[in-house]
Scaffold this motif. Structure first.
Motif, PDB file in Angstrom:
ATOM      1  N   ILE A 105       1.001  -1.271  -0.136  1.00 17.60           N
ATOM      2  CA  ILE A 105       0.142  -0.064  -0.243  1.00 17.60           C
ATOM      3  C   ILE A 105       0.731   1.149  -0.185  1.00 17.60           C
ATOM      4  CG2 ILE A 105      -1.742   1.315   1.443  1.00 17.60           C
ATOM      5  CD1 ILE A 105      -2.687  -1.616   2.261  1.00 17.60           C
ATOM      6  N   LEU A 106       1.912   1.085   0.784  1.00 20.79           N
ATOM      7  CA  LEU A 106       2.791   2.288   0.929  1.00 20.79           C
ATOM      8  C   LEU A 106       3.332   2.737  -0.336  1.00 20.79           C
ATOM      9  CD1 LEU A 106       4.427   2.045   4.576  1.00 20.79           C
ATOM     10  CD2 LEU A 106       2.857   3.407   3.713  1.00 20.79           C
ATOM     11  N   ALA A 107       3.646   1.430  -1.225  1.00 23.35           N
ATOM     12  CA  ALA A 107       4.613   1.427  -2.658  1.00 23.35           C
ATOM     13  C   ALA A 107       3.474   1.747  -3.679  1.00 23.35           C
ATOM     14  CB  ALA A 107       5.241  -0.014  -2.894  1.00 23.35           C
ATOM     15  N   GLY A 108       2.188   1.857  -3.493  1.00 21.99           N
ATOM     16  CA  GLY A 108       1.520   2.367  -4.500  1.00 21.99           C
ATOM     17  C   GLY A 108       0.235   1.319  -5.056  1.00 21.99           C
ATOM     18  N   ALA A 109       0.050   0.308  -4.082  1.00 22.19           N
ATOM     19  CA  ALA A 109      -0.979  -0.789  -4.517  1.00 22.19           C
ATOM     20  C   ALA A 109      -2.298   0.017  -4.388  1.00 22.19           C
ATOM     21  CB  ALA A 109      -0.701  -1.950  -3.607  1.00 22.19           C
ATOM     22  N   ASP A 110      -3.324  -0.271  -5.147  1.00 21.33           N
ATOM     23  CA  ASP A 110      -4.532   0.144  -5.265  1.00 21.33           C
ATOM     24  C   ASP A 110      -5.695  -0.369  -4.572  1.00 21.33           C
ATOM     25  OD1 ASP A 110      -4.424   2.474  -7.214  1.00 21.33           O
ATOM     26  OD2 ASP A 110      -3.417   0.817  -8.256  1.00 21.33           O
ATOM     27  N   ILE A 111      -5.458  -1.931  -4.691  1.00 15.60           N
ATOM     28  CA  ILE A 111      -6.360  -2.776  -3.919  1.00 15.60           C
ATOM     29  C   ILE A 111      -5.481  -4.079  -3.478  1.00 15.60           C
ATOM     30  CG2 ILE A 111      -8.425  -4.102  -4.667  1.00 15.60           C
ATOM     31  CD1 ILE A 111      -8.110  -2.954  -7.681  1.00 15.60           C
ATOM     32  N   VAL A 112      -6.027  -4.456  -2.191  1.00 20.63           N
ATOM     33  CA  VAL A 112      -5.380  -5.937  -1.747  1.00 20.63           C
ATOM     34  C   VAL A 112      -6.578  -6.612  -1.258  1.00 20.63           C
ATOM     35  CG1 VAL A 112      -3.558  -4.770  -0.870  1.00 20.63           C
ATOM     36  CG2 VAL A 112      -5.259  -4.814   0.648  1.00 20.63           C
ATOM     37  N   ASP A 113      -6.472  -7.885  -1.318  1.00 21.52           N
ATOM     38  CA  ASP A 113      -7.334  -8.961  -0.851  1.00 21.52           C
ATOM     39  C   ASP A 113      -7.576  -9.126   0.560  1.00 21.52           C
ATOM     40  OD1 ASP A 113      -8.051  -9.146  -3.632  1.00 21.52           O
ATOM     41  OD2 ASP A 113      -7.097 -11.185  -3.777  1.00 21.52           O
ATOM     42  N   THR A 114      -8.542  -9.349   1.328  1.00 23.67           N
ATOM     43  CA  THR A 114      -8.564  -9.601   2.663  1.00 23.67           C
ATOM     44  C   THR A 114      -9.830 -10.757   2.942  1.00 23.67           C
ATOM     45  OG1 THR A 114     -10.057  -7.735   3.158  1.00 23.67           O
ATOM     46  CG2 THR A 114      -7.634  -7.396   3.545  1.00 23.67           C
ATOM     47  N   ALA A 115      -9.691 -11.078   4.084  1.00 23.32           N
ATOM     48  CA  ALA A 115     -10.813 -12.261   4.311  1.00 23.32           C
ATOM     49  C   ALA A 115     -11.317 -11.918   5.884  1.00 23.32           C
ATOM     50  CB  ALA A 115     -10.418 -13.658   4.427  1.00 23.32           C
ATOM     51  N   LEU A 116     -12.590 -12.033   6.073  1.00 20.28           N
ATOM     52  CA  LEU A 116     -13.081 -11.503   7.433  1.00 20.28           C
ATOM     53  C   LEU A 116     -12.663 -12.593   8.517  1.00 20.28           C
ATOM     54  CD1 LEU A 116     -16.869 -10.724   6.366  1.00 20.28           C
ATOM     55  CD2 LEU A 116     -15.044  -9.194   7.683  1.00 20.28           C
ATOM     56  N   SER A 117     -12.119 -12.002   9.714  1.00 14.51           N
ATOM     57  CA  SER A 117     -11.399 -13.090  10.551  1.00 14.51           C
ATOM     58  C   SER A 117     -12.036 -14.224  10.639  1.00 14.51           C
ATOM     59  CB  SER A 117     -11.218 -12.259  11.880  1.00 14.51           C
ATOM     60  OG  SER A 117     -12.630 -11.913  12.569  1.00 14.51           O
ATOM     61  N   PRO A 118     -13.276 -14.535  10.644  1.00  7.33           N
ATOM     62  CA  PRO A 118     -13.634 -16.120  11.023  1.00  7.33           C
ATOM     63  C   PRO A 118     -12.883 -16.973  10.026  1.00  7.33           C
ATOM     64  CG  PRO A 118     -15.666 -14.908  11.203  1.00  7.33           C
ATOM     65  CD  PRO A 118     -14.375 -13.885  10.782  1.00  7.33           C
ATOM     66  N   LEU A 119     -12.611 -16.677   8.687  1.00  3.63           N
ATOM     67  CA  LEU A 119     -12.107 -17.512   7.762  1.00  3.63           C
ATOM     68  C   LEU A 119     -10.700 -16.825   7.217  1.00  3.63           C
ATOM     69  CD1 LEU A 119     -15.178 -19.253   6.073  1.00  3.63           C
ATOM     70  CD2 LEU A 119     -13.584 -20.234   7.674  1.00  3.63           C
ATOM     71  N   GLY A 120     -10.138 -15.989   8.003  1.00  5.36           N
ATOM     72  CA  GLY A 120      -9.096 -15.424   7.494  1.00  5.36           C
ATOM     73  C   GLY A 120      -7.840 -15.899   8.344  1.00  5.36           C
ATOM     74  N   ASN A 121      -6.639 -15.183   7.735  1.00  7.24           N
ATOM     75  CA  ASN A 121      -5.216 -15.562   8.350  1.00  7.24           C
ATOM     76  C   ASN A 121      -4.919 -17.120   8.006  1.00  7.24           C
ATOM     77  OD1 ASN A 121      -4.416 -13.086   8.931  1.00  7.24           O
ATOM     78  ND2 ASN A 121      -5.830 -13.189  10.868  1.00  7.24           N
ATOM     79  N   GLY A 122      -3.821 -17.556   8.381  1.00 11.19           N
ATOM     80  CA  GLY A 122      -3.446 -18.903   8.141  1.00 11.19           C
ATOM     81  C   GLY A 122      -3.139 -19.024   6.817  1.00 11.19           C
ATOM     82  N   THR A 123      -3.690 -20.213   6.083  1.00 10.89           N
ATOM     83  CA  THR A 123      -3.629 -20.554   4.713  1.00 10.89           C
ATOM     84  C   THR A 123      -4.507 -19.496   3.819  1.00 10.89           C
ATOM     85  OG1 THR A 123      -5.141 -22.215   4.971  1.00 10.89           O
ATOM     86  CG2 THR A 123      -2.993 -22.866   4.944  1.00 10.89           C
ATOM     87  N   SER A 124      -5.293 -18.808   4.563  1.00  6.87           N
ATOM     88  CA  SER A 124      -6.311 -17.897   3.975  1.00  6.87           C
ATOM     89  C   SER A 124      -5.582 -16.511   3.555  1.00  6.87           C
ATOM     90  CB  SER A 124      -7.407 -17.694   4.712  1.00  6.87           C
ATOM     91  OG  SER A 124      -8.469 -16.810   4.023  1.00  6.87           O
ATOM     92  N   GLN A 125      -6.495 -15.366   3.380  1.00 11.21           N
ATOM     93  CA  GLN A 125      -5.731 -14.225   3.292  1.00 11.21           C
ATOM     94  C   GLN A 125      -5.710 -13.497   4.473  1.00 11.21           C
ATOM     95  OE1 GLN A 125      -8.115 -15.216   0.599  1.00 11.21           O
ATOM     96  NE2 GLN A 125      -6.058 -15.450  -0.020  1.00 11.21           N
ATOM     97  N   PRO A 126      -4.818 -12.423   4.865  1.00  9.33           N
ATOM     98  CA  PRO A 126      -4.812 -11.781   5.740  1.00  9.33           C
ATOM     99  C   PRO A 126      -6.417 -11.067   6.338  1.00  9.33           C
ATOM    100  CG  PRO A 126      -2.882 -10.987   4.655  1.00  9.33           C
ATOM    101  CD  PRO A 126      -3.804 -11.954   3.788  1.00  9.33           C
TER     102      PRO A 126
END
Length: 477
Positions: A231-252
């Motif tokens: 984001i600091l470098a200029g990315a416009d969009i990132v993928d995330t997953a709501l916490s019940p199924l986020g992190n680990g092998t999923s998205q932040p």
């Protein structure tokens, strides 16, 4: 490193309806578990909601007794936010190359039924394998998000996948008509400082209107830091997953990133209070998946083996399963060490479907047989022969001779060797009595036997057969 802060809203793609449950729970979330919160998700202000493609198509047919096309139409009826799908280029959602007429028809029907953004990738980063699907996405009105699979490899102490490699690929995809360029870090190998330099270089090389979309997982525990640096470098969009199924092998997870950016020049504009009721709902879904022993707690953890061997979580599971079947479970570490060797021999393909399965299976065979390439799978031979496309780096020619044994190599786009097949498949589906709509032809084209089982179940429903009984007979889970 100098960090430049600027007023630039960051957009999020929510993955809980696709990649999150694919990564953690074998893609087993059903449409009934999505419906109660679709309007709430739609009200959040996401750039897109990833909800289709990937393994969802197969899982709907194989395990959930759902028509994936009907799922897409249902989602579209509740969502104004663009629905995003993942497409494997010439492989569509399957594991082989399909003829151009099938690829174009599949893209056309995907957009017609509700897909707004199509993220399209090729496992070898061969742009030729993206030509037809990218052209079709633009033709039928979808947003074309062309994808670069991130990978790395050192040869004689030098990184061969340097920034120049990724920049040249991105510019080529942009010239082919990409609206967005996605940097797809499927195994969470891209480390934060490297991510900053790479995204900064991409932003400088691409047109201002071309959005940069970054995708990673949190398998190695670095995903949140990767996103912040991107984001600091200029990315416009990132993928995330709501916490019940986020992190680990999923998205932040979504909520921490929203909170992190709140009140900064990169504020997402998302109200975290609106996320909380949706999070509560998906905690219930998470519990169901745990109770059904589909979601394993290991998928929530951190595994640095991914950094050491570049083996994604799903690939690691396959390696363990293959070794157990062969009675060689004690050979796991040897197989993990062999994976980079096989990858080097066959031109350093990124380890993503289907190349990850090909490389992993060959590594297991090399160890189990006690001799490298004594036995070779058809898929390995096809990879060396160019039938999946051009490999990123040169082959090990000594190994290639042993693998190919004089078999012909191809240098053309693999799909150029395929004859049109859509009408022939349509005639077969009609002859078998399964045809109800054009989408049935596409389901059969991509997953023939699985689709046929689903069509039989669908017919049984119309004849009044008990749903659970039919499901048990056709799809033992």
């Amino acid at each position: 490193m100098e960090l430049n802060f600027e007023n630039r809203k960051v957009m999020l793609t929510e993955t809980i309806l696709r990649d999150a449950h694919q990564s953690q729970a074998a893609t087993r979330m059903c449409i009934d578990e999505m419906l109660p919160v679709l309007e709430q998700l739609d009200d959040i202000g996401y750039y897109s909601i990833e909800a289709w493609g990937g393994a969802t198509f197969d899982s709907c047919l194989r395990f959930l007794n759902e028509d994936p096309w009907e799922r897409l139409r249902t989602l579209k009826s509740h969502l104004k936010t663009p629905i995003q799908m993942l497409l494997r280029g010439q492989n569509l959602l399957g594991y082989r190359h399909y003829a151009d007429d099938v690829v174009e028809k599949f893209v056309a029907k995907s957009v017609e039924n509700g897909v707004g953004v199509v993220r399209v990738f090729d496992a070898l980063n061969d742009p030729r394998n993206l030509e037809v699907s990218m052209r079709a996405i633009k033709k039928y009105g979808g947003v074309c998000e062309a994808t670069i699979c991130y990978t790395s490899a050192e040869v004689n102490g030098k990184e061969v996948f340097d920034n120049e490699y990724f920049i040249n690929l991105a510019k080529q995809l942009e010239e082919m008509g990409a609206d967005n360029i996605c940097l797809k870090d499927m195994a969470n190998l891209l480390l934060p400082l490297k991510a900053y330099e790479l995204v900064k270089a991409l932003r400088a090389a691409l047109k201002p209107e071309t959005k940069i979309h970054v995708h990673t997982h949190n398998t190695t525990g670095t995903g949140d830091m990767v996103y912040l640096m991107c984001i600091l470098a200029g990315a416009d969009i990132v993928d995330t997953a709501l916490s019940p199924l986020g992190n680990g092998t999923s998205q932040p997870a979504t909520e921490p990133l929203v909170a992190t950016l709140k009140g900064t020049p990169y504020d997402t504009g998302i109200d975290i209070n609106k996320l909380l009721p949706i999070v509560k709902h998906f905690k219930g879904v998470e519990k169901r998946l745990k109770d059904d022993k589909i979601l394993n707690e290991k998928s929530k953890g951190i595994d640095v083996n991914t950094l050491l061997y570049q083996v994604p979580g799903g690939m690691l599971s396959n390696l363990i399963n293959q070794l157990e079947k062969a009675g060689k479970a004690d050979k796991l570490m040897e197989c993990l060490a062999e994976v980079p060797n096989v990858r080097r021999d066959c031109g350093y393909p990124p380890l993503v479907t289907p190349s990850s399965q090909i490389v992993g299976t060959q590594a297991v065979m090399n160890i189990v047989m006690g001799e490298r390439y004594k036995m070779v799978t058809k898929e390995t031979r096809d990879l060396f022969a160019g039938k999946y496309g051009t490999l990123p780096m040169p082959l090990n020619e000594e190994v290639a001779e042993k693998v190919l044994k004089g078999a012909e190599r191809i240098t053309c786009r693999p799909a150029d060797l395929l004859q049109p097949e859509y009408e022939q498949i349509k005639a077969k589906v009609q002859e078998l009595g399964y045809y109800e709509k054009e989408e049935d032809v596409l389901s059969y084209a991509v997953f023939e036997q699985v689709a046929e089982n689903f069509f039989k179940w669908r017919s049984a429903q119309k004849e009044g057969v008990d749903r659970d009984l039919a499901k048990g007979e056709v799809y033992p889970v």
